[in-house]
Design a protein around this motif. Structure first.
Motif, PDB file in Angstrom:
ATOM      1  N   LEU A  60       0.824  -1.207   0.000  1.00 19.46           N
ATOM      2  CA  LEU A  60       0.000   0.000   0.000  1.00 19.46           C
ATOM      3  C   LEU A  60       0.859   1.260   0.000  1.00 19.46           C
ATOM      4  N   ALA A  61       1.916   1.241   0.789  1.00 14.76           N
ATOM      5  CA  ALA A  61       2.784   2.417   0.905  1.00 14.76           C
ATOM      6  C   ALA A  61       3.658   2.618  -0.320  1.00 14.76           C
ATOM      7  N   ALA A  62       3.799   1.584  -1.149  1.00 12.76           N
ATOM      8  CA  ALA A  62       4.660   1.693  -2.330  1.00 12.76           C
ATOM      9  C   ALA A  62       3.996   2.463  -3.454  1.00 12.76           C
ATOM     10  N   GLY A  63       2.678   2.556  -3.435  1.00 11.25           N
ATOM     11  CA  GLY A  63       1.973   3.256  -4.501  1.00 11.25           C
ATOM     12  C   GLY A  63       1.689   4.696  -4.141  1.00 11.25           C
ATOM     13  N   GLY A  64       0.979   5.375  -5.012  1.00 13.04           N
ATOM     14  CA  GLY A  64       0.553   6.729  -4.717  1.00 13.04           C
ATOM     15  C   GLY A  64       1.476   7.804  -5.260  1.00 13.04           C
ATOM     16  N   LYS A  65       1.029   9.041  -5.120  1.00 16.65           N
ATOM     17  CA  LYS A  65       1.701  10.182  -5.731  1.00 16.65           C
ATOM     18  C   LYS A  65       2.540  10.983  -4.747  1.00 16.65           C
ATOM     19  N   ARG A  66       2.538  10.585  -3.470  1.00 17.26           N
ATOM     20  CA  ARG A  66       3.324  11.265  -2.430  1.00 17.26           C
ATOM     21  C   ARG A  66       2.910  12.725  -2.282  1.00 17.26           C
ATOM     22  N   LEU A  67       1.652  13.019  -2.538  1.00 22.66           N
ATOM     23  CA  LEU A  67       1.192  14.401  -2.435  1.00 22.66           C
ATOM     24  C   LEU A  67       1.263  14.919  -1.000  1.00 22.66           C
ATOM     25  N   ARG A  68       0.825  14.120  -0.059  1.00 22.76           N
ATOM     26  CA  ARG A  68       0.761  14.595   1.326  1.00 22.76           C
ATOM     27  C   ARG A  68       2.150  14.909   1.890  1.00 22.76           C
ATOM     28  N   PRO A  69       3.130  14.002   1.754  1.00 24.79           N
ATOM     29  CA  PRO A  69       4.475  14.382   2.180  1.00 24.79           C
ATOM     30  C   PRO A  69       5.025  15.583   1.414  1.00 24.79           C
ATOM     31  N   SER A  70       4.659  15.705   0.148  1.00 24.08           N
ATOM     32  CA  SER A  70       5.154  16.826  -0.655  1.00 24.08           C
ATOM     33  C   SER A  70       4.621  18.149  -0.123  1.00 24.08           C
ATOM     34  N   PHE A  71       3.325  18.212   0.152  1.00 22.40           N
ATOM     35  CA  PHE A  71       2.755  19.436   0.702  1.00 22.40           C
ATOM     36  C   PHE A  71       3.370  19.760   2.063  1.00 22.40           C
ATOM     37  N   ALA A  72       3.550  18.743   2.892  1.00 23.74           N
ATOM     38  CA  ALA A  72       4.126  18.976   4.218  1.00 23.74           C
ATOM     39  C   ALA A  72       5.570  19.462   4.116  1.00 23.74           C
ATOM     40  N   TYR A  73       6.346  18.810   3.261  1.00 20.67           N
ATOM     41  CA  TYR A  73       7.759  19.181   3.137  1.00 20.67           C
ATOM     42  C   TYR A  73       7.895  20.612   2.642  1.00 20.67           C
ATOM     43  N   TRP A  74       7.139  20.976   1.610  1.00 21.72           N
ATOM     44  CA  TRP A  74       7.260  22.322   1.068  1.00 21.72           C
ATOM     45  C   TRP A  74       6.647  23.359   1.995  1.00 21.72           C
ATOM     46  N   GLY A  75       5.702  22.960   2.846  1.00 15.18           N
ATOM     47  CA  GLY A  75       5.247  23.865   3.895  1.00 15.18           C
ATOM     48  C   GLY A  75       6.390  24.203   4.843  1.00 15.18           C
ATOM     49  N   TRP A  76       7.149  23.161   5.222  1.00 12.88           N
ATOM     50  CA  TRP A  76       8.313  23.388   6.091  1.00 12.88           C
ATOM     51  C   TRP A  76       9.367  24.222   5.375  1.00 12.88           C
ATOM     52  N   ARG A  77       9.686  23.875   4.154  1.00 13.23           N
ATOM     53  CA  ARG A  77      10.707  24.610   3.405  1.00 13.23           C
ATOM     54  C   ARG A  77      10.320  26.084   3.260  1.00 13.23           C
TER      55      ARG A  77
END
Length: 399
Positions: free
Chosen positions: A85-102
Motif C-alpha cells: 500500500l505504501a509503495a503506490g501513490g503520488k506522495r502528495l501529502r508528504p510533498s505538501f508537508a515538506y514544502w510547507g516546512w521549506r
C-alpha cells in the motif's frame, strides 16, 4: 504538459476521462490557464523527495518486518500488505508537508531542523493514507485498489488458498481492519522516531492529532450520508472536506509549518491554500471515479456507481434530473446487480444534467483560489513555486 515537470505525479493537463470532451470544461480550463500560467518545478527536486520518502518507508518497514517475524512467521503477509500500500501513490501529502516546512523554515525556530529528519517525519503521512484507504475499501465493499485486489479481498483469497477454516470473507474483513489499524499505529511511530527535535515534534503533534480525528470523523460522515443523512450538495462537500480534503492538503501543509515553528500569519495562509485545493483534489477524485480510465486509475470506473457513492456529482445530478432521471438514480445507483449498460446510462444522466460540467467548473474555481493564495502566502519563493506546481498536478491528474 505537467508530466515533464512532475514525473510520476501527474499526466497530461487534460485527464483522459471516459466520454466526450465537454466544451464547458475546456473553456473553464483555458480561462484558468490564462489567469494562472503553468508553474514549473525542477524534476530533480521531485525525484529527491520521492526517493527520500520511499527510503524512509522502506527502512522503517524492514525493521517492522524483523519485529513481526520474531513474533510469528504468519505475520509476514501483514507487513507485506502495508508495504504494498505504501509503495503506490503520488506522495502528495508528504510533498505538501515538506514544502510547507521549506517555505516557513526561516520564519520560526524550526530553521535548524535536519532536512533528512523532516523528510522522514512527513513520510509518516503515507501510513495515515494507507490506513484510510484500507478502511474505506472495507466500508465501501471495493474490489480493487491501485490495480491490485483491495486488502480485504486479498486476504479473503489467501484464506481460500491456504484452506483455512471459517468464513473467508469475514477473515478478509478482519485482517484488513487490523492492517489499517497497524498502519495508523506505525504512522505515529515513524513521526516520533523521525529525528526532528522535541520542540518540532511537540508542535507537530497538535496538527497530527487534529488531522487523524478529522479523517476518522469524515469516514463516519461518509457512512451517515450513504444512509440518508447529510443530504444534498452541502452534505457531499462536508464529507469531502473531512474525509479526505483536509488531510490531503490543509493539514499536511500545517504539519510542515508547525515543524518550522511558523507564526499565525503563515498558518492562516495554509488554510487559505489548503481548503479550496483539498476540495478540488477530492472533486477530481470523484470525477475520475465515474469517468476515469481504469487502465490509468487502477480501479473500475463502475465501482463508485456500484457502491452508490453520494458525491457532489450525484447530488447535482439528482437536483437537476427530471422524474425519469431521479427514478434511474434510485434504481441503479448502489445496485450491485446493475450491468455495464446501466452504469453507462448513469454516466449519461450525469453528463446531460450538467452535473459533470458544474463539478469541473468548481474544480477550476477552487484551484484558482488556491493558486492565488499560494502567490500571496508569506512563504519562500521556491516553496511557492513548488506548491503551485503541486496544486496543478493534484487537480489535473488522471489517477
Amino acid at each position: 504538459m505537467f508530466g515533464s515537470i512532475l514525473p510520476g505525479l501527474a499526466g497530461p493537463a487534460r485527464p483522459e476521462l471516459r466520454g466526450d470532451t465537454d466544451r464547458v470544461t475546456t473553456r473553464t480550463r483555458q480561462a484558468a490557464a490564462v489567469a494562472h500560467p503553468a508553474p514549473s518545478l525542477a524534476a530533480a527536486d521531485l525525484d529527491r523527495l520521492h526517493a527520500a520518502v520511499q527510503a524512509a518507508l522502506t527502512e522503517f518497514l524492514d525493521r517492522q518486518r524483523t519485529t513481526l517475524a520474531g513474533m510469528a512467521a504468519g505475520l509476514a503477509p501483514v507487513v507485506d500488505e502495508v508495504a504494498a500500500l505504501a509503495a503506490g501513490g503520488k506522495r502528495l501529502r508528504p510533498s505538501f508537508a515538506y514544502w510547507g516546512w521549506r517555505g516557513a523554515r526561516d520564519t520560526g525556530p524550526g530553521s535548524g531542523e535536519d532536512d533528512a529528519a523532516v523528510l522522514r517525519a512527513v513520510s509518516a503521512l503515507e501510513f495515515v493514507h494507507a490506513s484510510a484507504l484500507v478502511h474505506d475499501d472495507v466500508m465501501d465493499g471495493a474490489v480493487t485498489r491501485r490495480g491490485r485486489p483491495a486488502t480485504h479481498i486479498g486476504f479473503a483469497a489467501r484464506h481460500a488458498a491456504d484452506a483455512l477454516h471459517g468464513d473467508g470473507d469475514l477473515f478478509g474483513t478482519g485482517a484488513a481492519i487490523l492492517v489499517g489499524d497497524l498502519a495508523l499505529v506505525w504512522s505515529d511511530e515513524l513521526l516520533r522516531c523521525s529525528g526532528i527535535s522535541e520542540g518540532a515534534l511537540s508542535r507537530a503533534r497538535a496538527v497530527w492529532d487534529t488531522m487523524r480525528t478529522e479523517v476518522t470523523a469524515g469516514q463516519y460522515l461518509d457512512l451517515l450520508r450513504a444512509a440518508g443523512g447529510l443530504p444534498g450538495p452541502e452534505g457531499a462537500l462536508t464529507v469531502a472536506r473531512y474525509k479526505s480534503a483536509g488531510y490531503t492538503v490543509q493539514r499536511p501543509l500545517q504539519l510542515g509549518v508547525a515543524i518550522a515553528g511558523a507564526g499565525p500569519r503563515v498558518v492562516e495562509a495554509t488554510t487559505a491554500i489548503g481548503l479550496p485545493l483539498g476540495e478540488a483534489f477530492q472533486l477530481r477524485d470523484d470525477v475520475l471515479g465515474v469517468f476515469g480510465d481504469p487502465t490509468v486509475t487502477g480501479k473500475s470506473a463502475d465501482d463508485d456507481l456500484r457502491e452508490g457513492k453520494q458525491t457532489l456529482l450525484i447530488a447535482w445530478a439528482e437536483e437537476a434530473a427530471d422524474a425519469a432521471g431521479r427514478r434511474l438514480l434510485d434504481e441503479l445507483l448502489g445496485n450491485a446487480a446493475a450491468r455495464e449498460e446501466d452504469f453507462q446510462a448513469l454516466r449519461g444522466l450525469i453528463e446531460d444534467t450538467g452535473a459533470r460540467d458544474r463539478v469541473e467548473q468548481r474544480i477550476a474555481q477552487s484551484t484558482a483560489r488556491a493558486r492565488t493564495a499560494i502567490a500571496d502566502a508569506p512563504l519562500s519563493h521556491d516553496a511557492k513555486a513548488a506548491l503551485d506546481a503541486l496544486a496543478v498536478a493534484a487537480t489535473s491528474r488522471t489517477a
